[in-house]
Design a protein around this motif. Structure first.
Motif, PDB file in Angstrom:
ATOM      1  N   TYR A  95      -7.442  -1.487   0.482  1.00 51.65           N
ATOM      2  CA  TYR A  95      -7.322  -1.890   1.878  1.00 51.65           C
ATOM      3  C   TYR A  95      -6.794  -0.748   2.743  1.00 51.65           C
ATOM      4  O   TYR A  95      -7.254  -0.516   3.849  1.00 51.65           O
ATOM      5  N   ASP A  96      -5.854  -0.020   2.245  1.00 51.02           N
ATOM      6  CA  ASP A  96      -5.137   0.981   3.025  1.00 51.02           C
ATOM      7  C   ASP A  96      -4.950   2.222   2.159  1.00 51.02           C
ATOM      8  O   ASP A  96      -4.435   2.111   1.043  1.00 51.02           O
ATOM      9  N   MET A  97      -5.376   3.355   2.669  1.00 52.38           N
ATOM     10  CA  MET A  97      -5.140   4.617   1.967  1.00 52.38           C
ATOM     11  C   MET A  97      -4.461   5.569   2.924  1.00 52.38           C
ATOM     12  O   MET A  97      -4.777   5.613   4.120  1.00 52.38           O
ATOM     13  N   GLY A  98      -3.527   6.312   2.395  1.00 47.92           N
ATOM     14  CA  GLY A  98      -2.767   7.184   3.262  1.00 47.92           C
ATOM     15  C   GLY A  98      -2.399   8.493   2.615  1.00 47.92           C
ATOM     16  O   GLY A  98      -2.623   8.717   1.428  1.00 47.92           O
ATOM     17  N   TRP A  99      -1.848   9.358   3.454  1.00 48.77           N
ATOM     18  CA  TRP A  99      -1.343  10.653   3.008  1.00 48.77           C
ATOM     19  C   TRP A  99       0.135  10.760   3.403  1.00 48.77           C
ATOM     20  O   TRP A  99       0.520  10.384   4.516  1.00 48.77           O
ATOM     21  N   PHE A 100       0.918  11.268   2.480  1.00 49.32           N
ATOM     22  CA  PHE A 100       2.318  11.561   2.693  1.00 49.32           C
ATOM     23  C   PHE A 100       2.539  13.016   2.299  1.00 49.32           C
ATOM     24  O   PHE A 100       1.694  13.627   1.645  1.00 49.32           O
ATOM     25  N   PHE A 131       5.627  10.099   5.913  1.00 46.19           N
ATOM     26  CA  PHE A 131       4.288   9.603   6.208  1.00 46.19           C
ATOM     27  C   PHE A 131       3.533  10.627   7.048  1.00 46.19           C
ATOM     28  O   PHE A 131       4.107  11.219   7.967  1.00 46.19           O
ATOM     29  N   VAL A 132       2.245  10.800   6.758  1.00 39.89           N
ATOM     30  CA  VAL A 132       1.404  11.705   7.542  1.00 39.89           C
ATOM     31  C   VAL A 132       0.313  10.920   8.268  1.00 39.89           C
ATOM     32  O   VAL A 132       0.181  11.013   9.487  1.00 39.89           O
ATOM     33  N   ALA A 133      -0.462  10.154   7.518  1.00 38.00           N
ATOM     34  CA  ALA A 133      -1.579   9.426   8.129  1.00 38.00           C
ATOM     35  C   ALA A 133      -2.015   8.299   7.207  1.00 38.00           C
ATOM     36  O   ALA A 133      -1.788   8.344   6.003  1.00 38.00           O
ATOM     37  N   ARG A 134      -2.667   7.295   7.813  1.00 39.97           N
ATOM     38  CA  ARG A 134      -3.207   6.195   7.023  1.00 39.97           C
ATOM     39  C   ARG A 134      -4.495   5.707   7.680  1.00 39.97           C
ATOM     40  O   ARG A 134      -4.672   5.881   8.891  1.00 39.97           O
ATOM     41  N   ILE A 135      -5.327   5.094   6.870  1.00 40.69           N
ATOM     42  CA  ILE A 135      -6.579   4.545   7.382  1.00 40.69           C
ATOM     43  C   ILE A 135      -6.923   3.299   6.590  1.00 40.69           C
ATOM     44  O   ILE A 135      -6.736   3.240   5.371  1.00 40.69           O
ATOM     45  N   TYR A 136      -7.427   2.271   7.285  1.00 44.03           N
ATOM     46  CA  TYR A 136      -7.762   1.028   6.631  1.00 44.03           C
ATOM     47  C   TYR A 136      -9.215   1.031   6.167  1.00 44.03           C
ATOM     48  O   TYR A 136     -10.009   1.871   6.567  1.00 44.03           O
ATOM     49  N   ALA A 137      -9.555   0.062   5.330  1.00 40.74           N
ATOM     50  CA  ALA A 137     -10.866   0.046   4.688  1.00 40.74           C
ATOM     51  C   ALA A 137     -12.009   0.032   5.692  1.00 40.74           C
ATOM     52  O   ALA A 137     -13.057   0.630   5.465  1.00 40.74           O
ATOM     53  N   SER A 138     -11.811  -0.633   6.800  1.00 42.85           N
ATOM     54  CA  SER A 138     -12.859  -0.685   7.813  1.00 42.85           C
ATOM     55  C   SER A 138     -13.066   0.645   8.506  1.00 42.85           C
ATOM     56  O   SER A 138     -14.064   0.856   9.189  1.00 42.85           O
ATOM     57  N   VAL A 175       4.107  19.465  -0.407  1.00 45.02           N
ATOM     58  CA  VAL A 175       3.212  18.827  -1.371  1.00 45.02           C
ATOM     59  C   VAL A 175       2.671  17.569  -0.705  1.00 45.02           C
ATOM     60  O   VAL A 175       3.447  16.751  -0.201  1.00 45.02           O
ATOM     61  N   TYR A 176       1.368  17.448  -0.691  1.00 42.93           N
ATOM     62  CA  TYR A 176       0.722  16.303  -0.038  1.00 42.93           C
ATOM     63  C   TYR A 176       0.295  15.285  -1.103  1.00 42.93           C
ATOM     64  O   TYR A 176      -0.366  15.643  -2.086  1.00 42.93           O
ATOM     65  N   TYR A 177       0.655  14.045  -0.855  1.00 43.61           N
ATOM     66  CA  TYR A 177       0.374  12.968  -1.788  1.00 43.61           C
ATOM     67  C   TYR A 177      -0.565  11.942  -1.157  1.00 43.61           C
ATOM     68  O   TYR A 177      -0.386  11.555  -0.002  1.00 43.61           O
ATOM     69  N   CYS A 178      -1.477  11.483  -1.940  1.00 46.55           N
ATOM     70  CA  CYS A 178      -2.358  10.402  -1.558  1.00 46.55           C
ATOM     71  C   CYS A 178      -1.755   9.089  -2.066  1.00 46.55           C
ATOM     72  O   CYS A 178      -1.142   9.061  -3.151  1.00 46.55           O
ATOM     73  N   ALA A 179      -1.938   8.012  -1.311  1.00 45.90           N
ATOM     74  CA  ALA A 179      -1.418   6.714  -1.721  1.00 45.90           C
ATOM     75  C   ALA A 179      -2.420   5.632  -1.361  1.00 45.90           C
ATOM     76  O   ALA A 179      -3.194   5.782  -0.411  1.00 45.90           O
ATOM     77  N   ALA A 180      -2.365   4.535  -2.116  1.00 47.84           N
ATOM     78  CA  ALA A 180      -3.306   3.436  -1.887  1.00 47.84           C
ATOM     79  C   ALA A 180      -2.586   2.104  -1.999  1.00 47.84           C
ATOM     80  O   ALA A 180      -1.662   1.950  -2.807  1.00 47.84           O
ATOM     81  N   ARG A 181      -3.048   1.169  -1.180  1.00 48.33           N
ATOM     82  CA  ARG A 181      -2.374  -0.146  -1.123  1.00 48.33           C
ATOM     83  C   ARG A 181      -3.412  -1.254  -1.082  1.00 48.33           C
ATOM     84  O   ARG A 181      -4.418  -1.155  -0.363  1.00 48.33           O
ATOM     85  N   HIS A 182      -3.119  -2.312  -1.828  1.00 50.22           N
ATOM     86  CA  HIS A 182      -3.929  -3.518  -1.741  1.00 50.22           C
ATOM     87  C   HIS A 182      -3.545  -4.304  -0.494  1.00 50.22           C
ATOM     88  O   HIS A 182      -2.469  -4.125   0.067  1.00 50.22           O
ATOM     89  N   TYR A 183      -4.385  -5.197  -0.080  1.00 43.67           N
ATOM     90  CA  TYR A 183      -4.178  -5.944   1.161  1.00 43.67           C
ATOM     91  C   TYR A 183      -2.851  -6.697   1.169  1.00 43.67           C
ATOM     92  O   TYR A 183      -2.140  -6.683   2.147  1.00 43.67           O
ATOM     93  N   ALA A 184      -2.521  -7.354   0.074  1.00 46.64           N
ATOM     94  CA  ALA A 184      -1.345  -8.218   0.051  1.00 46.64           C
ATOM     95  C   ALA A 184      -0.050  -7.470  -0.277  1.00 46.64           C
ATOM     96  O   ALA A 184       1.023  -8.079  -0.276  1.00 46.64           O
ATOM     97  N   SER A 185      -0.145  -6.202  -0.544  1.00 46.38           N
ATOM     98  CA  SER A 185       1.055  -5.452  -0.951  1.00 46.38           C
ATOM     99  C   SER A 185       1.866  -5.015   0.262  1.00 46.38           C
ATOM    100  O   SER A 185       1.303  -4.522   1.231  1.00 46.38           O
TER     101      SER A 185
END
Length: 117
Positions: free
Chosen positions: A30-35, A45-52, A91-101
């Motif tokens: 649902y949500d992927m971001g960069w930190f 936090f750097v940026a995030r974008i939703y699945a749409s 160091v840049y990290y990618c992260a991912a989140r499910h909708y309900a998390s």
């Protein structure tokens, strides 16, 4: 097992550009971001974008310079970084989140970005 694998980091001079990629195994998130985390500092936090892909959010210090995008077919998120500054070194990290998390569920191992002055 879900894995996030970042790539694209490196050494660049101030004013230059880099493009980070992060490919996730598993479902479309649902949500992927960069930190990022600079030496001696907390992760931020750097940026995030939703699945749409209709909504993207940025920390103020990168607005107008960084662009986040994603390719859901490839389960990949990108971070185009332009006009890089020495203070972007981290160091840049990618992260991912499910909708309900309430928080990010998965994290990559990180990729180093170094901007020389």
């Amino acid at each position: 097992q879900v894995q996030l694998v970042e790539s694209g980091g490196g050494l660049v001079q101030a004013g230059g550009s880099l493009r980070l990629s992060c490919t996730a195994s598993g479902p479309t998130f649902y949500d992927m971001g960069w930190f990022r985390q600079a030496p001696g500092k907390e992760r931020e936090f750097v940026a995030r974008i939703y699945a749409s892909a209709s909504s993207a959010y940025y920390t103020d210090s990168v607005k107008g310079r960084f662009t986040i995008s994603r390719d859901n077919a490839k389960n990949t998120v990108f971070l185009q970084m332009n006009i890089l500054k020495p203070e972007d070194t981290a160091v840049y990290y990618c992260a991912a989140r499910h909708y309900a998390s309430p928080d990010y569920d998965y994290w990559g191992r990180g990729t180093q970005v170094t901007v020389s002055s």
